[in-house]
Write an enzyme that holds these catalytic residues in place. Structure first.
Site, PDB file in Angstrom:
ATOM      1  CB  CYS A  66      -0.922  -0.012   1.220  1.00 45.77           C
ATOM      2  SG  CYS A  66      -1.904   1.492   1.346  1.00 45.77           S
ATOM      3  NE  ARG A  69       2.592   0.445   3.331  1.00 45.58           N
ATOM      4  CZ  ARG A  69       3.795  -0.059   3.448  1.00 45.58           C
ATOM      5  NH1 ARG A  69       4.203  -0.521   4.617  1.00 45.58           N
ATOM      6  NH2 ARG A  69       4.624  -0.109   2.421  1.00 45.58           N
ATOM      7  CD1 TRP A 245      -7.276   9.010  -1.622  1.00 44.05           C
ATOM      8  CD2 TRP A 245      -7.937   8.854   0.519  1.00 44.05           C
ATOM      9  NE1 TRP A 245      -6.303   9.590  -0.824  1.00 44.05           N
ATOM     10  CE2 TRP A 245      -6.681   9.508   0.485  1.00 44.05           C
ATOM     11  CE3 TRP A 245      -8.555   8.646   1.761  1.00 44.05           C
ATOM     12  CZ2 TRP A 245      -6.026   9.949   1.642  1.00 44.05           C
ATOM     13  CZ3 TRP A 245      -7.907   9.081   2.907  1.00 44.05           C
ATOM     14  CH2 TRP A 245      -6.663   9.728   2.841  1.00 44.05           C
ATOM     15  CD  GLU A 250      -5.713   1.936  -6.344  1.00 44.31           C
ATOM     16  OE1 GLU A 250      -5.968   2.968  -5.694  1.00 44.31           O
ATOM     17  OE2 GLU A 250      -5.966   0.790  -5.951  1.00 44.31           O
TER      18      GLU A 250
HETATM   19  N1  ARG Z   1      -6.669  -1.609  -7.032  1.00 49.15           N
HETATM   20  C1  ARG Z   1      -7.990  -1.874  -6.528  1.00 49.15           C
HETATM   21  C2  ARG Z   1      -9.011  -1.293  -7.492  1.00 49.15           C
HETATM   22  O1  ARG Z   1      -8.657  -0.685  -8.441  1.00 49.15           O
HETATM   23  C3  ARG Z   1      -8.209  -1.277  -5.163  1.00 49.15           C
HETATM   24  C4  ARG Z   1      -7.173  -1.622  -4.114  1.00 49.15           C
HETATM   25  C5  ARG Z   1      -7.176  -0.691  -2.921  1.00 49.15           C
HETATM   26  N2  ARG Z   1      -6.881   0.668  -3.316  1.00 49.15           N
HETATM   27  C6  ARG Z   1      -6.868   1.733  -2.518  1.00 49.15           C
HETATM   28  N3  ARG Z   1      -6.626   2.893  -3.040  1.00 49.15           N
HETATM   29  N4  ARG Z   1      -7.103   1.642  -1.210  1.00 49.15           N
HETATM   30  O2  ARG Z   1     -10.195  -1.397  -7.325  1.00 49.15           O
END
Ligand code: ARG
Length: 388
Positions: A66, A69, A245, A250
Protein backbone atom coordinates in the site's frame (compact mmCIF):
# COMPACT_ATOMS: atom_id res chain seq x y z
CA UNK A 1 -1.32 -22.08 21.19
CA UNK A 2 2.29 -21.21 21.89
CA UNK A 3 2.33 -19.62 18.48
CA UNK A 4 -0.70 -17.45 19.26
CA UNK A 5 0.94 -16.16 22.42
CA UNK A 6 4.11 -15.28 20.53
CA UNK A 7 2.09 -13.29 18.00
CA UNK A 8 0.08 -11.59 20.72
CA UNK A 9 3.27 -10.63 22.48
CA UNK A 10 4.77 -9.22 19.28
CA UNK A 11 1.63 -7.16 18.73
CA UNK A 12 1.41 -5.89 22.30
CA UNK A 13 5.05 -4.91 22.21
CA UNK A 14 4.54 -2.95 18.94
CA UNK A 15 1.58 -1.23 20.55
CA UNK A 16 3.70 -0.34 23.53
CA UNK A 17 6.47 0.95 21.29
CA UNK A 18 4.16 3.19 19.24
CA UNK A 19 2.28 4.47 22.25
CA UNK A 20 5.64 5.12 23.88
CA UNK A 21 4.63 4.79 27.51
CA UNK A 22 7.52 2.93 29.14
CA UNK A 23 6.59 4.27 32.57
CA UNK A 24 3.36 2.41 32.24
CA UNK A 25 5.02 -0.90 31.49
CA UNK A 26 3.28 -2.65 34.39
CA UNK A 27 0.08 -2.19 32.46
CA UNK A 28 1.58 -4.12 29.51
CA UNK A 29 3.01 -6.86 31.74
CA UNK A 30 -0.40 -7.35 33.28
CA UNK A 31 -2.06 -7.42 29.91
CA UNK A 32 0.39 -10.04 28.63
CA UNK A 33 -0.26 -12.16 31.71
CA UNK A 34 -3.98 -12.02 31.19
CA UNK A 35 -3.58 -12.91 27.51
CA UNK A 36 -1.40 -15.88 28.45
CA UNK A 37 -3.93 -17.08 30.96
CA UNK A 38 -6.81 -16.69 28.54
CA UNK A 39 -4.97 -18.64 25.83
CA UNK A 40 -4.18 -21.42 28.31
CA UNK A 41 -7.77 -21.65 29.47
CA UNK A 42 -9.72 -21.05 26.26
CA UNK A 43 -7.25 -21.37 23.39
CA UNK A 44 -7.72 -17.74 22.44
CA UNK A 45 -7.97 -14.17 23.78
CA UNK A 46 -10.15 -11.15 23.13
CA UNK A 47 -8.90 -7.74 22.08
CA UNK A 48 -9.91 -4.70 24.07
CA UNK A 49 -11.42 -1.97 21.90
CA UNK A 50 -8.15 0.01 22.06
CA UNK A 51 -6.23 -3.04 20.90
CA UNK A 52 -8.70 -3.64 18.08
CA UNK A 53 -8.46 -0.05 16.95
CA UNK A 54 -4.69 0.20 17.19
CA UNK A 55 -4.29 -3.30 15.70
CA UNK A 56 -6.28 -2.42 12.59
CA UNK A 57 -4.15 0.70 12.10
CA UNK A 58 -0.95 -1.26 12.59
CA UNK A 59 -2.14 -3.88 10.09
CA UNK A 60 -2.53 -1.08 7.56
CA UNK A 61 0.89 0.33 8.41
CA UNK A 62 2.34 -3.15 7.82
CA UNK A 63 0.68 -3.59 4.40
CA UNK A 64 3.74 -3.74 2.15
CA UNK A 65 1.83 -3.18 -1.06
CA UNK A 66 0.00 0.00 0.00
CA UNK A 67 1.35 3.39 -1.10
CA UNK A 68 -1.13 5.30 1.10
CA UNK A 69 0.04 3.98 4.47
CA UNK A 70 1.42 7.26 5.74
CA UNK A 71 -2.18 7.99 6.77
CA UNK A 72 -2.28 4.86 8.96
CA UNK A 73 -3.21 6.68 12.15
CA UNK A 74 -6.32 8.12 10.51
CA UNK A 75 -8.51 5.06 10.24
CA UNK A 76 -12.10 4.82 11.45
CA UNK A 77 -12.52 1.46 13.13
CA UNK A 78 -16.03 0.07 13.49
CA UNK A 79 -16.16 -2.70 16.07
CA UNK A 80 -18.88 -5.10 14.89
CA UNK A 81 -17.59 -8.24 16.59
CA UNK A 82 -20.91 -8.94 18.29
CA UNK A 83 -23.10 -8.86 15.18
CA UNK A 84 -24.39 -12.23 13.99
CA UNK A 85 -27.75 -11.73 12.29
CA UNK A 86 -28.01 -11.15 8.58
CA UNK A 87 -29.93 -7.88 9.06
CA UNK A 88 -27.42 -6.37 11.45
CA UNK A 89 -24.48 -7.40 9.26
CA UNK A 90 -26.01 -5.84 6.15
CA UNK A 91 -26.80 -2.70 8.13
CA UNK A 92 -23.17 -2.44 9.25
CA UNK A 93 -21.94 -2.87 5.67
CA UNK A 94 -24.30 -0.20 4.38
CA UNK A 95 -23.10 2.13 7.11
CA UNK A 96 -19.54 1.47 6.07
CA UNK A 97 -20.29 2.37 2.45
CA UNK A 98 -22.05 5.61 3.40
CA UNK A 99 -19.70 6.76 6.17
CA UNK A 100 -16.52 6.08 4.22
CA UNK A 101 -17.84 8.01 1.19
CA UNK A 102 -18.50 10.99 3.46
CA UNK A 103 -19.98 13.09 0.64
CA UNK A 104 -16.84 12.66 -1.43
CA UNK A 105 -14.34 13.53 1.33
CA UNK A 106 -13.56 9.82 1.57
CA UNK A 107 -12.45 8.55 4.97
CA UNK A 108 -10.40 5.41 5.50
CA UNK A 109 -12.37 2.89 7.50
CA UNK A 110 -12.54 -0.75 8.53
CA UNK A 111 -15.50 -2.70 9.89
CA UNK A 112 -14.41 -5.67 11.97
CA UNK A 113 -16.71 -8.66 12.43
CA UNK A 114 -16.34 -11.71 14.69
CA UNK A 115 -12.99 -13.53 14.79
CA UNK A 116 -12.46 -17.06 13.54
CA UNK A 117 -13.08 -19.94 15.91
CA UNK A 118 -9.94 -22.04 15.71
CA UNK A 119 -11.68 -25.35 16.44
CA UNK A 120 -10.98 -27.44 13.31
CA UNK A 121 -13.97 -27.79 11.00
CA UNK A 122 -15.76 -24.70 12.30
CA UNK A 123 -16.80 -22.42 9.41
CA UNK A 124 -15.95 -18.73 9.60
CA UNK A 125 -18.66 -16.79 11.43
CA UNK A 126 -19.03 -14.28 8.58
CA UNK A 127 -17.54 -14.11 5.12
CA UNK A 128 -18.17 -11.63 2.33
CA UNK A 129 -17.66 -13.40 -0.98
CA UNK A 130 -17.45 -10.19 -3.04
CA UNK A 131 -13.94 -8.93 -3.71
CA UNK A 132 -15.05 -5.33 -3.03
CA UNK A 133 -18.34 -3.97 -1.69
CA UNK A 134 -18.78 -1.91 -4.86
CA UNK A 135 -17.70 -3.66 -8.05
CA UNK A 136 -19.04 -4.12 -11.58
CA UNK A 137 -20.23 -7.47 -12.93
CA UNK A 138 -18.75 -9.25 -15.94
CA UNK A 139 -21.09 -11.13 -18.31
CA UNK A 140 -20.08 -13.45 -21.09
CA UNK A 141 -22.13 -12.80 -24.24
CA UNK A 142 -23.19 -15.49 -26.70
CA UNK A 143 -20.44 -14.34 -29.04
CA UNK A 144 -17.84 -15.06 -26.34
CA UNK A 145 -17.24 -11.32 -25.71
CA UNK A 146 -17.34 -9.98 -22.17
CA UNK A 147 -19.66 -7.18 -21.15
CA UNK A 148 -18.45 -5.36 -18.02
CA UNK A 149 -15.43 -6.17 -15.87
CA UNK A 150 -13.68 -9.42 -16.88
CA UNK A 151 -12.26 -9.57 -13.35
CA UNK A 152 -15.79 -10.28 -12.08
CA UNK A 153 -16.64 -13.02 -14.57
CA UNK A 154 -16.54 -16.07 -12.31
CA UNK A 155 -18.05 -14.25 -9.33
CA UNK A 156 -20.89 -12.98 -11.53
CA UNK A 157 -21.59 -16.59 -12.56
CA UNK A 158 -21.58 -17.58 -8.92
CA UNK A 159 -24.12 -14.83 -8.15
CA UNK A 160 -26.35 -16.05 -10.97
CA UNK A 161 -26.07 -19.61 -9.63
CA UNK A 162 -27.31 -18.27 -6.31
CA UNK A 163 -30.34 -16.71 -7.97
CA UNK A 164 -29.25 -13.23 -9.01
CA UNK A 165 -31.19 -11.99 -12.02
CA UNK A 166 -29.71 -8.66 -13.03
CA UNK A 167 -32.45 -6.32 -14.15
CA UNK A 168 -30.07 -4.80 -16.73
CA UNK A 169 -26.74 -6.04 -18.03
CA UNK A 170 -24.46 -3.11 -18.80
CA UNK A 171 -20.73 -2.41 -18.82
CA UNK A 172 -21.10 -1.05 -15.29
CA UNK A 173 -23.70 -3.14 -13.45
CA UNK A 174 -22.98 -3.11 -9.71
CA UNK A 175 -23.04 -6.56 -8.15
CA UNK A 176 -25.20 -7.58 -5.19
CA UNK A 177 -23.58 -8.78 -1.98
CA UNK A 178 -23.11 -12.47 -1.34
CA UNK A 179 -22.37 -13.26 2.27
CA UNK A 180 -21.95 -16.43 4.31
CA UNK A 181 -22.97 -16.72 7.93
CA UNK A 182 -21.56 -19.77 9.74
CA UNK A 183 -20.83 -21.36 6.37
CA UNK A 184 -24.35 -20.80 5.03
CA UNK A 185 -24.52 -18.78 1.85
CA UNK A 186 -27.32 -16.21 1.99
CA UNK A 187 -29.37 -15.08 -0.99
CA UNK A 188 -27.64 -12.33 -2.99
CA UNK A 189 -28.62 -8.94 -1.60
CA UNK A 190 -29.22 -6.35 -4.32
CA UNK A 191 -28.10 -3.50 -2.12
CA UNK A 192 -27.70 -0.88 -4.86
CA UNK A 193 -31.18 -1.49 -6.18
CA UNK A 194 -32.65 -1.08 -2.70
CA UNK A 195 -30.42 1.89 -1.84
CA UNK A 196 -29.31 3.61 -5.06
CA UNK A 197 -27.76 6.51 -3.11
CA UNK A 198 -25.08 4.12 -1.82
CA UNK A 199 -23.74 3.71 -5.34
CA UNK A 200 -21.54 6.75 -5.81
CA UNK A 201 -19.83 7.00 -9.17
CA UNK A 202 -17.86 9.48 -11.22
CA UNK A 203 -18.55 9.98 -14.93
CA UNK A 204 -15.22 10.27 -16.67
CA UNK A 205 -14.65 13.13 -19.09
CA UNK A 206 -11.53 14.70 -20.47
CA UNK A 207 -10.66 18.35 -19.66
CA UNK A 208 -10.15 19.26 -23.34
CA UNK A 209 -11.42 16.52 -25.58
CA UNK A 210 -15.21 16.80 -25.84
CA UNK A 211 -15.56 13.53 -27.72
CA UNK A 212 -14.12 11.57 -24.77
CA UNK A 213 -17.56 11.68 -23.13
CA UNK A 214 -18.99 9.52 -25.89
CA UNK A 215 -17.13 6.52 -24.42
CA UNK A 216 -19.43 6.80 -21.38
CA UNK A 217 -16.76 5.73 -18.96
CA UNK A 218 -17.29 5.87 -15.25
CA UNK A 219 -15.90 4.36 -12.06
CA UNK A 220 -17.12 4.02 -8.49
CA UNK A 221 -15.86 6.37 -5.80
CA UNK A 222 -14.58 4.04 -3.08
CA UNK A 223 -12.50 0.86 -3.20
CA UNK A 224 -13.74 -1.24 -0.24
CA UNK A 225 -11.82 -4.51 -0.13
CA UNK A 226 -14.02 -7.16 1.42
CA UNK A 227 -12.38 -10.55 0.86
CA UNK A 228 -9.15 -10.16 2.82
CA UNK A 229 -8.42 -11.34 6.35
CA UNK A 230 -7.24 -9.04 9.11
CA UNK A 231 -4.78 -10.50 11.59
CA UNK A 232 -4.13 -8.69 14.85
CA UNK A 233 -1.70 -10.24 17.32
CA UNK A 234 -2.44 -13.68 15.85
CA UNK A 235 -6.24 -13.30 16.08
CA UNK A 236 -7.78 -13.90 12.68
CA UNK A 237 -10.71 -11.75 11.54
CA UNK A 238 -11.95 -13.33 8.28
CA UNK A 239 -14.42 -10.52 7.64
CA UNK A 240 -13.03 -7.01 7.97
CA UNK A 241 -13.90 -4.87 4.93
CA UNK A 242 -11.66 -1.79 4.65
CA UNK A 243 -11.19 1.14 2.33
CA UNK A 244 -8.96 4.03 1.51
CA UNK A 245 -9.41 6.34 -1.46
CA UNK A 246 -8.23 5.73 -4.97
CA UNK A 247 -4.93 6.64 -6.54
CA UNK A 248 -5.84 7.67 -10.09
CA UNK A 249 -3.62 5.08 -11.78
CA UNK A 250 -5.55 2.18 -10.23
CA UNK A 251 -8.49 3.20 -12.41
CA UNK A 252 -6.77 4.90 -15.33
CA UNK A 253 -3.76 2.64 -15.79
CA UNK A 254 -5.24 -0.70 -14.69
CA UNK A 255 -9.02 -1.14 -14.31
CA UNK A 256 -10.03 0.72 -17.48
CA UNK A 257 -6.81 0.09 -19.41
CA UNK A 258 -5.49 -3.46 -18.87
CA UNK A 259 -6.07 -5.70 -21.86
CA UNK A 260 -7.62 -8.30 -19.58
CA UNK A 261 -9.83 -5.70 -17.87
CA UNK A 262 -11.87 -2.99 -19.63
CA UNK A 263 -9.25 -2.57 -22.38
CA UNK A 264 -10.30 0.95 -23.45
CA UNK A 265 -6.98 2.19 -24.86
CA UNK A 266 -7.75 1.36 -28.52
CA UNK A 267 -11.00 3.35 -28.33
CA UNK A 268 -9.31 6.26 -26.59
CA UNK A 269 -6.59 6.28 -29.23
CA UNK A 270 -9.27 6.54 -31.88
CA UNK A 271 -10.84 9.54 -30.17
CA UNK A 272 -7.46 11.25 -30.10
CA UNK A 273 -6.82 10.13 -33.69
CA UNK A 274 -3.59 8.37 -32.84
CA UNK A 275 -1.95 6.03 -35.31
CA UNK A 276 -2.54 2.58 -33.80
CA UNK A 277 -0.99 0.62 -36.64
CA UNK A 278 2.48 0.92 -35.28
CA UNK A 279 3.38 0.46 -31.60
CA UNK A 280 6.27 2.86 -32.06
CA UNK A 281 3.94 5.82 -32.37
CA UNK A 282 3.52 5.13 -28.63
CA UNK A 283 -0.24 5.41 -29.07
CA UNK A 284 -0.82 3.16 -26.05
CA UNK A 285 1.34 5.36 -23.84
CA UNK A 286 -0.32 8.54 -25.09
CA UNK A 287 -3.84 7.16 -24.68
CA UNK A 288 -2.93 5.95 -21.20
CA UNK A 289 -1.83 9.42 -20.11
CA UNK A 290 -4.99 11.05 -21.49
CA UNK A 291 -7.15 8.49 -19.70
CA UNK A 292 -5.33 9.15 -16.42
CA UNK A 293 -5.79 12.88 -16.85
CA UNK A 294 -9.48 12.31 -17.45
CA UNK A 295 -9.81 10.20 -14.28
CA UNK A 296 -8.12 12.78 -12.03
CA UNK A 297 -9.94 15.68 -13.68
CA UNK A 298 -13.37 14.02 -13.27
CA UNK A 299 -12.92 13.02 -9.62
CA UNK A 300 -11.72 16.55 -8.87
CA UNK A 301 -14.69 18.02 -10.75
CA UNK A 302 -17.09 16.02 -8.54
CA UNK A 303 -15.11 16.69 -5.34
CA UNK A 304 -14.45 13.01 -4.78
CA UNK A 305 -11.11 12.50 -3.08
CA UNK A 306 -8.44 10.85 -5.23
CA UNK A 307 -4.65 10.73 -5.00
CA UNK A 308 -2.16 11.01 -7.84
CA UNK A 309 1.02 8.99 -8.18
CA UNK A 310 3.35 12.00 -8.00
CA UNK A 311 2.05 13.32 -4.69
CA UNK A 312 1.44 9.95 -3.04
CA UNK A 313 4.89 8.54 -3.81
CA UNK A 314 6.54 11.70 -2.53
CA UNK A 315 4.53 11.65 0.68
CA UNK A 316 5.33 7.97 1.10
CA UNK A 317 9.06 8.58 0.63
CA UNK A 318 8.98 11.26 3.34
CA UNK A 319 7.07 8.89 5.64
CA UNK A 320 9.70 6.16 5.12
CA UNK A 321 12.49 8.61 5.95
CA UNK A 322 10.77 9.77 9.14
CA UNK A 323 9.99 6.24 10.29
CA UNK A 324 13.60 5.14 9.75
CA UNK A 325 14.73 8.12 11.85
CA UNK A 326 12.31 7.11 14.62
CA UNK A 327 13.65 3.54 14.53
CA UNK A 328 10.43 2.09 13.13
CA UNK A 329 11.53 1.28 9.58
CA UNK A 330 8.82 0.52 7.05
CA UNK A 331 8.70 -2.70 5.02
CA UNK A 332 7.47 -2.68 1.42
CA UNK A 333 6.94 -4.42 -1.89
CA UNK A 334 8.71 -2.46 -4.64
CA UNK A 335 6.73 -3.97 -7.49
CA UNK A 336 3.48 -2.69 -5.99
CA UNK A 337 4.73 0.63 -4.63
CA UNK A 338 5.99 1.76 -8.02
CA UNK A 339 3.08 3.21 -10.00
CA UNK A 340 2.06 1.61 -13.31
CA UNK A 341 2.78 4.80 -15.28
CA UNK A 342 5.75 7.14 -15.24
CA UNK A 343 7.53 4.98 -12.69
CA UNK A 344 10.91 6.62 -13.17
CA UNK A 345 9.40 10.04 -12.45
CA UNK A 346 8.49 8.99 -8.90
CA UNK A 347 10.86 8.57 -5.94
CA UNK A 348 9.69 5.01 -5.18
CA UNK A 349 11.41 3.85 -8.38
CA UNK A 350 14.85 4.37 -6.87
CA UNK A 351 13.93 3.48 -3.32
CA UNK A 352 14.86 0.13 -1.77
CA UNK A 353 12.43 -1.74 0.43
CA UNK A 354 12.78 -4.48 3.03
CA UNK A 355 10.27 -7.06 1.73
CA UNK A 356 9.70 -8.83 5.09
CA UNK A 357 5.98 -9.43 5.64
CA UNK A 358 5.09 -8.78 9.28
CA UNK A 359 3.07 -11.87 10.18
CA UNK A 360 1.44 -11.08 13.52
CA UNK A 361 -0.58 -8.03 12.47
CA UNK A 362 -1.42 -7.45 8.84
CA UNK A 363 -3.98 -7.88 6.05
CA UNK A 364 -3.75 -11.21 4.20
CA UNK A 365 -5.28 -12.88 1.18
CA UNK A 366 -7.41 -15.86 2.14
CA UNK A 367 -9.05 -18.62 0.08
CA UNK A 368 -12.61 -18.03 -0.95
CA UNK A 369 -15.00 -20.55 0.61
CA UNK A 370 -16.32 -20.92 -2.96
CA UNK A 371 -13.04 -22.40 -4.17
CA UNK A 372 -11.74 -25.58 -2.62
CA UNK A 373 -8.24 -25.14 -4.05
CA UNK A 374 -5.62 -23.12 -2.25
CA UNK A 375 -4.26 -20.11 -4.11
CA UNK A 376 -1.57 -19.47 -1.54
CA UNK A 377 0.78 -22.14 -2.89
CA UNK A 378 2.68 -21.91 -6.15
CA UNK A 379 5.83 -23.46 -7.64
CA UNK A 380 7.58 -20.44 -6.07
CA UNK A 381 6.57 -21.66 -2.60
CA UNK A 382 4.10 -20.31 -0.10
CA UNK A 383 2.96 -16.75 -0.66
CA UNK A 384 3.83 -14.66 2.41
CA UNK A 385 0.74 -12.49 1.84
CA UNK A 386 -1.58 -15.48 2.07
CA UNK A 387 -3.03 -16.81 5.29
CA UNK A 388 -4.18 -20.34 4.40
N1 ARG B 1 -6.67 -1.61 -7.03
C1 ARG B 1 -7.99 -1.87 -6.53
C2 ARG B 1 -9.01 -1.29 -7.49
O1 ARG B 1 -8.66 -0.69 -8.44
C3 ARG B 1 -8.21 -1.28 -5.16
C4 ARG B 1 -7.17 -1.62 -4.11
C5 ARG B 1 -7.18 -0.69 -2.92
N2 ARG B 1 -6.88 0.67 -3.32
C6 ARG B 1 -6.87 1.73 -2.52
N3 ARG B 1 -6.63 2.89 -3.04
N4 ARG B 1 -7.10 1.64 -1.21
O2 ARG B 1 -10.19 -1.40 -7.33
Amino acid sequence: MQDLYIQAEAFISSMQQFEGRPSNSDKWKQRLNSIKQSIEETGTYTHTSEELSFGAKLAWRNSNRCIGRHFWRQLDVFDCRTLHTKESILEALKNHVALSYNKGAIKSAVTIFAPKDNTPGTPDPIRILNHQLIRYAGFKNDNGKILGDPHSLSFTQELEKHGWQPSKKTSFTPMPWLIQINGETQEPYTVFEEHPHLLTEVQIEHPENEAFKSLELKWYSTPILSDMALLIGGIHYPCAPFNGWYMGTEIGARNLADENRYDYLPQIAEIFQLDTKNNRTLWRDRALIELNRAVLYSFDRDNVKIGDHHALTRQFEKFCENETKSKCPVTGDWSWLVPPISASQTPTFSQEFDPTVVQHTNFFYQNSPLEAKSKGESPMGKCPYHID
